[in-house]
Scaffold this motif. Structure first.
Motif, PDB file in Angstrom:
ATOM      1  N   HIS A  44      35.837  37.014  36.823  1.00  0.00           N
ATOM      2  CA  HIS A  44      36.989  36.127  37.022  1.00  0.00           C
ATOM      3  C   HIS A  44      36.851  35.413  38.367  1.00  0.00           C
ATOM      4  CE1 HIS A  44      41.014  34.558  36.639  1.00  0.00           C
ATOM      5  NE2 HIS A  44      41.197  34.864  37.910  1.00  0.00           N
ATOM      6  N   VAL A  45      36.628  34.107  38.335  1.00  0.00           N
ATOM      7  CA  VAL A  45      36.528  33.312  39.563  1.00  0.00           C
ATOM      8  C   VAL A  45      37.947  33.014  40.048  1.00  0.00           C
ATOM      9  CG1 VAL A  45      35.763  31.131  40.557  1.00  0.00           C
ATOM     10  CG2 VAL A  45      34.279  32.368  38.950  1.00  0.00           C
ATOM     11  N   THR A  82      35.965  33.559  33.645  1.00  0.00           N
ATOM     12  CA  THR A  82      37.364  33.337  33.311  1.00  0.00           C
ATOM     13  C   THR A  82      38.052  32.732  34.526  1.00  0.00           C
ATOM     14  OG1 THR A  82      38.030  35.583  33.960  1.00  0.00           O
ATOM     15  CG2 THR A  82      37.367  35.243  31.663  1.00  0.00           C
ATOM     16  N   LEU A  83      39.047  31.869  34.274  1.00  0.00           N
ATOM     17  CA  LEU A  83      39.616  31.070  35.367  1.00  0.00           C
ATOM     18  C   LEU A  83      41.141  31.059  35.401  1.00  0.00           C
ATOM     19  CD1 LEU A  83      37.211  28.001  35.062  1.00  0.00           C
ATOM     20  CD2 LEU A  83      37.210  29.708  36.900  1.00  0.00           C
ATOM     21  N   SER A 206      41.135  38.129  28.641  1.00  0.00           N
ATOM     22  CA  SER A 206      41.360  38.467  30.041  1.00  0.00           C
ATOM     23  C   SER A 206      42.764  38.044  30.434  1.00  0.00           C
ATOM     24  CB  SER A 206      40.333  37.763  30.929  1.00  0.00           C
ATOM     25  OG  SER A 206      39.034  38.241  30.676  1.00  0.00           O
ATOM     26  N   LEU A 207      43.491  38.952  31.086  1.00  0.00           N
ATOM     27  CA  LEU A 207      44.878  38.718  31.467  1.00  0.00           C
ATOM     28  C   LEU A 207      45.033  38.918  32.972  1.00  0.00           C
ATOM     29  CD1 LEU A 207      46.621  40.733  28.601  1.00  0.00           C
ATOM     30  CD2 LEU A 207      46.337  38.247  28.721  1.00  0.00           C
ATOM     31  N   HIS A 208      45.444  37.862  33.658  1.00  0.00           N
ATOM     32  CA  HIS A 208      45.752  37.968  35.083  1.00  0.00           C
ATOM     33  C   HIS A 208      47.184  38.478  35.152  1.00  0.00           C
ATOM     34  CE1 HIS A 208      43.743  37.076  38.804  1.00  0.00           C
ATOM     35  NE2 HIS A 208      44.774  36.422  39.308  1.00  0.00           N
ATOM     36  N   GLY A 239      42.348  43.379  32.278  1.00  0.00           N
ATOM     37  CA  GLY A 239      43.358  42.964  33.235  1.00  0.00           C
ATOM     38  C   GLY A 239      42.809  42.892  34.644  1.00  0.00           C
ATOM     39  N   HIS A 240      43.353  41.949  35.428  1.00  0.00           N
ATOM     40  CA  HIS A 240      43.025  41.850  36.862  1.00  0.00           C
ATOM     41  C   HIS A 240      44.145  41.094  37.552  1.00  0.00           C
ATOM     42  CE1 HIS A 240      41.505  38.107  35.134  1.00  0.00           C
ATOM     43  NE2 HIS A 240      40.500  38.747  34.580  1.00  0.00           N
ATOM     44  N   HIS A 241      44.129  41.072  38.853  1.00  0.00           N
ATOM     45  CA  HIS A 241      45.093  40.396  39.731  1.00  0.00           C
ATOM     46  C   HIS A 241      45.731  41.337  40.739  1.00  0.00           C
ATOM     47  CE1 HIS A 241      48.458  38.124  41.365  1.00  0.00           C
ATOM     48  NE2 HIS A 241      49.306  39.000  40.875  1.00  0.00           N
TER      49      HIS A 241
END
Length: 379
Positions: A44-45, A82-83, A206-208, A239-241
């Motif tokens: 994820h950029v 992913t952006l 992908s879920l921010h 998931g990320h963030h």
């Protein structure tokens, strides 16, 4: 070889790639040896990469990172970026355009951001050994400025409604938080997933998302969002963030990684919000984020806690029938800010941490550690 496996495609996933420093390649440490073993690696950029940026957000905006730094993503072995995140529009329309164009020029497929909402929702599709793999990316944390529209660039998104209420007879006390999924944007995400599932064998979403810096706890919307994506046809959720690891679980035999943490934190000094040189970065007047974390000063230019040094490379093995197994390689951010494989005792500690936060969040997963990787059942 990292380990033996079937002829299935191995997909690997990492969280936020913050790529602002001059020596960005060194921040991948020794992890490229793992990532290059993937058939498809996905990262994820996090920041916009442009030389034409203009600050377009008031919520702790990311600086314009050098476009040339994105070559390090290619060199580390990634095939998909992913952006859809909260920072993708921080440098405006030019920042979105230049980030997407540069990644594609480096040979990466992209998803989650574009110059309109229709292009932001377009999937990335990659084929390996006859297995068609599809990728989608959505921002579930805002801010509104980051969202793409029919006439503005930005991120694909699912809107989350938030309500805060005082539950005790004590005005000024901390409120109880209630969050819920917006029906219209959730439906749009599910439509994207169903349509993609008709074209590919395996769908990755992908879920921010998530509560920044908080250990273990999931916001009320997170599990329903992941489950809705799987109900629509997703085979794995990443998931990320949150800038900290989250637990794992399975739903309908599909793996959910609720938060894989950031992976590379290559900050230039002026962009570290805890740095004395950070005056070059527009500082927010309303964001409380800076008060939520005590940085681990053992790490060079690292604005996060010690727990945030624990990260992972998530993986799945999949074929045309779907996901066969899931797991992760534990990783550690060293004192130089370089992400390294976690072996031996360090690796075991990170795996136990994931077991602990999984249980604390009320999730269920039987996580096994073999000294090299952790695996958990998807059946």
């Amino acid at each position: 070889m990292i380990d033996s496996r079937t002829d299935a495609a191995r997909l690997m996933f990492v969280g936020d790639l913050i790529l602002g420093a001059d020596d960005v390649r060194s921040h991948f440490g020794d992890t490229a040896t793992v990532l290059r073993n993937a058939d498809v690696a996905v990262g994820h950029v996090e920041w916009p990469h442009t030389r034409r940026g203009q600050v377009s957000s008031a919520d702790l905006p990311a600086p314009a990172a050098p476009p040339g730094n994105l070559a390090a993503v290619r060199d580390a072995g990634f095939a998909v970026a992913t952006l859809a995140g909260n920072h993708i529009f921080d440098q405006g329309q030019n920042g979105v355009e230049d980030t997407v164009d540069t990644l594609r020029a480096e040979g990466l497929a992209t998803t989650g951001a574009g110059l309109s909402i229709s292009t932001a929702r377009e999937p990335a599709i990659v084929e390996h050994a006859g297995v068609r793999l599809g990728f989608l990316s959505y921002n579930a944390v805002g801010p509104r400025e980051s969202w793409a529209t029919t006439s503005k660039g930005g991120a694909a998104y699912v809107r989350i409604h938030a309500h805060y209420d005082i539950e005790m007879a004590s005005p000024g006390s901390p409120p109880t938080e209630y969050t819920a999924l917006d029906a219209e944007t959730l439906s749009a995400m599910c439509t994207d997933i169903r349509e993609l599932k008709e074209r590919v064998d395996v769908v990755s979403v992908s879920l921010h998302k998530g509560l920044v810096f908080e250990r273990a706890r999931l916001a009320q919307y997170e599990q329903p969002l992941a489950y809705a994506a799987i109900d629509a046809g997703a085979d794995v959720i990443i998931g990320h963030h949150a800038h900290i690891l989250r637990g794992v679980e399975t739903y309908k035999s599909r793996p959910i990684f609720h938060g894989v943490n950031h992976f590379v934190t290559a900050y230039p000094a002026a962009a570290n919000p805890h740095s004395a040189a950070s005056g070059a970065r527009t500082r927010p007047t309303r964001s409380p984020i800076l008060s939520l974390v005590t940085p681990d000063h053992e790490v060079e230019n690292f604005p996060f806690s010690r727990d945030a040094r624990q990260t992972m490379i998530a993986f799945i093995d999949a074929d045309e029938r779907g996901v066969l197994r899931a797991g992760f390689f534990p990783c550690w951010i060293d004192e130089h800010g370089h992400t390294t494989r976690a072996h031996g005792r360090r690796g075991e500690q990170i795996v136990q941490y994931v077991r602990d936060i999984t249980a604390e969040a009320g999730l269920v997963a039987d996580i096994q550690w073999d000294g090299m990787r952790a695996v958990f059942s998807t059946r």
